[in-house]
Write a protein that holds these residues in place. Sequence first.
Motif, PDB file in Angstrom:
ATOM      1  N   HIS A 152       0.829  -1.207   0.000  1.00 36.53           N
ATOM      2  CA  HIS A 152       0.000   0.000   0.000  1.00 36.53           C
ATOM      3  C   HIS A 152       0.866   1.261   0.000  1.00 36.53           C
ATOM      4  O   HIS A 152       0.472   2.285  -0.580  1.00 36.53           O
ATOM      5  CB  HIS A 152      -0.914  -0.002   1.222  1.00 36.53           C
ATOM      6  CG  HIS A 152      -1.842   1.186   1.290  1.00 36.53           C
ATOM      7  ND1 HIS A 152      -2.997   1.284   0.536  1.00 36.53           N
ATOM      8  CD2 HIS A 152      -1.771   2.329   2.016  1.00 36.53           C
ATOM      9  CE1 HIS A 152      -3.585   2.441   0.794  1.00 36.53           C
ATOM     10  NE2 HIS A 152      -2.866   3.085   1.686  1.00 36.53           N
ATOM     11  N   THR A 153       2.053   1.203   0.638  1.00 34.51           N
ATOM     12  CA  THR A 153       2.922   2.384   0.696  1.00 34.51           C
ATOM     13  C   THR A 153       3.776   2.547  -0.549  1.00 34.51           C
ATOM     14  O   THR A 153       4.420   3.581  -0.718  1.00 34.51           O
ATOM     15  CB  THR A 153       3.854   2.316   1.924  1.00 34.51           C
ATOM     16  OG1 THR A 153       4.779   1.223   1.770  1.00 34.51           O
ATOM     17  CG2 THR A 153       3.074   2.149   3.211  1.00 34.51           C
ATOM     18  N   GLY A 154       3.814   1.517  -1.413  1.00 32.32           N
ATOM     19  CA  GLY A 154       4.557   1.662  -2.657  1.00 32.32           C
ATOM     20  C   GLY A 154       5.597   0.600  -2.933  1.00 32.32           C
ATOM     21  O   GLY A 154       6.166   0.565  -4.033  1.00 32.32           O
ATOM     22  N   LEU A 155       5.900  -0.279  -1.962  1.00 29.38           N
ATOM     23  CA  LEU A 155       6.828  -1.370  -2.226  1.00 29.38           C
ATOM     24  C   LEU A 155       6.137  -2.432  -3.084  1.00 29.38           C
ATOM     25  O   LEU A 155       4.914  -2.546  -3.068  1.00 29.38           O
ATOM     26  CB  LEU A 155       7.305  -2.010  -0.920  1.00 29.38           C
ATOM     27  CG  LEU A 155       8.228  -1.191  -0.006  1.00 29.38           C
ATOM     28  CD1 LEU A 155       8.576  -2.003   1.236  1.00 29.38           C
ATOM     29  CD2 LEU A 155       9.494  -0.774  -0.733  1.00 29.38           C
ATOM     30  N   THR A 156       6.913  -3.204  -3.810  1.00 35.00           N
ATOM     31  CA  THR A 156       6.332  -4.330  -4.515  1.00 35.00           C
ATOM     32  C   THR A 156       6.170  -5.487  -3.532  1.00 35.00           C
ATOM     33  O   THR A 156       6.826  -5.529  -2.490  1.00 35.00           O
ATOM     34  CB  THR A 156       7.224  -4.793  -5.676  1.00 35.00           C
ATOM     35  OG1 THR A 156       8.445  -5.329  -5.145  1.00 35.00           O
ATOM     36  CG2 THR A 156       7.542  -3.632  -6.615  1.00 35.00           C
ATOM     37  N   GLU A 157       5.288  -6.414  -3.876  1.00 38.33           N
ATOM     38  CA  GLU A 157       5.093  -7.563  -2.978  1.00 38.33           C
ATOM     39  C   GLU A 157       6.386  -8.351  -2.825  1.00 38.33           C
ATOM     40  O   GLU A 157       6.713  -8.814  -1.730  1.00 38.33           O
ATOM     41  CB  GLU A 157       3.996  -8.473  -3.532  1.00 38.33           C
ATOM     42  CG  GLU A 157       3.744  -9.687  -2.620  1.00 38.33           C
ATOM     43  CD  GLU A 157       2.599 -10.563  -3.105  1.00 38.33           C
ATOM     44  OE1 GLU A 157       2.411 -11.648  -2.538  1.00 38.33           O
ATOM     45  OE2 GLU A 157       1.900 -10.149  -4.063  1.00 38.33           O
ATOM     46  N   ARG A 158       7.142  -8.457  -3.906  1.00 43.04           N
ATOM     47  CA  ARG A 158       8.410  -9.189  -3.831  1.00 43.04           C
ATOM     48  C   ARG A 158       9.379  -8.507  -2.882  1.00 43.04           C
ATOM     49  O   ARG A 158      10.029  -9.175  -2.067  1.00 43.04           O
ATOM     50  CB  ARG A 158       9.006  -9.282  -5.236  1.00 43.04           C
ATOM     51  CG  ARG A 158      10.300 -10.080  -5.297  1.00 43.04           C
ATOM     52  CD  ARG A 158      10.753 -10.232  -6.734  1.00 43.04           C
ATOM     53  NE  ARG A 158      12.018 -10.938  -6.813  1.00 43.04           N
ATOM     54  CZ  ARG A 158      12.611 -11.266  -7.949  1.00 43.04           C
ATOM     55  NH1 ARG A 158      12.034 -10.972  -9.088  1.00 43.04           N
ATOM     56  NH2 ARG A 158      13.765 -11.893  -7.953  1.00 43.04           N
ATOM     57  N   GLU A 159       9.495  -7.187  -2.975  1.00 42.37           N
ATOM     58  CA  GLU A 159      10.383  -6.452  -2.066  1.00 42.37           C
ATOM     59  C   GLU A 159       9.941  -6.629  -0.622  1.00 42.37           C
ATOM     60  O   GLU A 159      10.766  -6.834   0.279  1.00 42.37           O
ATOM     61  CB  GLU A 159      10.389  -4.972  -2.436  1.00 42.37           C
ATOM     62  CG  GLU A 159      11.084  -4.636  -3.741  1.00 42.37           C
ATOM     63  CD  GLU A 159      10.859  -3.192  -4.168  1.00 42.37           C
ATOM     64  OE1 GLU A 159      11.726  -2.653  -4.855  1.00 42.37           O
ATOM     65  OE2 GLU A 159       9.809  -2.608  -3.804  1.00 42.37           O
ATOM     66  N   ALA A 160       8.639  -6.529  -0.392  1.00 43.85           N
ATOM     67  CA  ALA A 160       8.117  -6.630   0.969  1.00 43.85           C
ATOM     68  C   ALA A 160       8.401  -8.004   1.564  1.00 43.85           C
ATOM     69  O   ALA A 160       8.857  -8.120   2.710  1.00 43.85           O
ATOM     70  CB  ALA A 160       6.618  -6.344   0.968  1.00 43.85           C
ATOM     71  N   ARG A 161       8.135  -9.047   0.796  1.00 45.72           N
ATOM     72  CA  ARG A 161       8.334 -10.397   1.339  1.00 45.72           C
ATOM     73  C   ARG A 161       9.817 -10.693   1.556  1.00 45.72           C
ATOM     74  O   ARG A 161      10.184 -11.401   2.501  1.00 45.72           O
ATOM     75  CB  ARG A 161       7.696 -11.436   0.419  1.00 45.72           C
ATOM     76  CG  ARG A 161       6.172 -11.343   0.407  1.00 45.72           C
ATOM     77  CD  ARG A 161       5.505 -12.604  -0.080  1.00 45.72           C
ATOM     78  NE  ARG A 161       4.046 -12.493  -0.058  1.00 45.72           N
ATOM     79  CZ  ARG A 161       3.306 -12.680   1.024  1.00 45.72           C
ATOM     80  NH1 ARG A 161       3.889 -12.999   2.182  1.00 45.72           N
ATOM     81  NH2 ARG A 161       1.990 -12.566   0.968  1.00 45.72           N
TER      82      ARG A 161
END
Length: 313
Positions: A283-292
Motif C-alpha cells: 500500500h505504501t509503494g513497495l512491490t510484494e516481492r520487495e516486501a516479502r
Amino acid sequence: MATPDRRAATLALAHALSAAERGLPVIPLSRTKLPALRSPHRDAAEPLLCRGECGRPGHGVHDATTDPAAVRALFAAAPWATGYGIACGRPPHHLIGIDLDTKPAKDTASDAGTTTATAAPTDATAALRHLALRHLFTIPDTVVVLTPSGGRHIWLTGPPDVVVANSAGRLAPGIDIRGTGGYLVGPGSVTTHGTYRTAPGTGHLAPAPCPGALLRLLTPPARPHSPAHHPAGGPGSGHGLVQFVLAAHEGQRNTRLFWAACRAYENGIGDSLANALTDAAVHTGLTEREARATIASAARLSACGRGCAPGGP
C-alpha cells in the motif's frame, strides 16, 4: 572503463584488501554505495532466501570476506566498483556503526516561488551528545570516517553474543545504526557525491568497544512472548505494527517494514502477521516481492538473535 574509474577501482581494491587484513569483512560497492554485484537470483519467480549457499557472488553483505583471494575475485567480477563496504556484526570485531547525519537548514519554497519557511537543521552530533549526557556514557577514541555530505561514521565494537539491529532515526533524528546485516562504506571509497575519508587523528586507532549504556539503547529487551489469545486490534495482535508500516513515507518504507517485522517475530507473531505487513508495505509503494524479501530478512535476523552463531549475519 574510463581512466578515472580504473584508478578509482584500483584504489578501492587496495583499500578493501587493507581492511580485510585488519579483520574487516568487505564487499565491492558501486558509486551509488550499493553492492556492485547484482543478485544471481534476480530473475527468480519468487524471492529466494539464499545468503551465498549457491556459491555465486551477488548476495550483498553476505558475500563479505576477509580472504584476500576472495576479495580479489569479488572485485574482478565487478571491475566498475569504486568503493567497498565493511560488514557489521561479523567476527572478529562485531562492528557497530553510528551514522551521524548533519544537514543545514533549508528554505522551502511555495507554489508561487517565494520562500515560505525554513526546515529545521539535522544535527545528529548534538543529538548524540544529548543522549550521552542523559544516559551517562562517553564515546571513546575510535575510528571516525567523514562522509561526503558532512556526516560522520563512528566505529565501535560489540560483544560477540549481542546482535545489534540496523535502524534509522530510532535513537534520534539523523542517527542511523549499522549492525548485523548492514555495512559501512569504507574510507577511501569514491561515490557519486565524493570520497569517504578517515577523520584526522583516528586512522591509527582500532575500533573501540561500545559503551555499555549505549549498547543497551541499541539492544532494547524484547517483550516476553505470551501465547494467550489477543482479540483483533488488541495488544499483541500486531495492529500497531501494521499501522506503523502504513504510515511510512518514501525513503523509509523498507526500514519501517523491517523494524515492524523484527518486532513481530520477537513477539512470536511474525508468521501470522506476515501477510498483513506485506499488504501494508504494498500500500505504501513497495512491490510484494520487495516486501516479502524484507520480512524474510527480519525473520532470519530474529532467528539469529535467538540462537545462531554469535555475530553471524
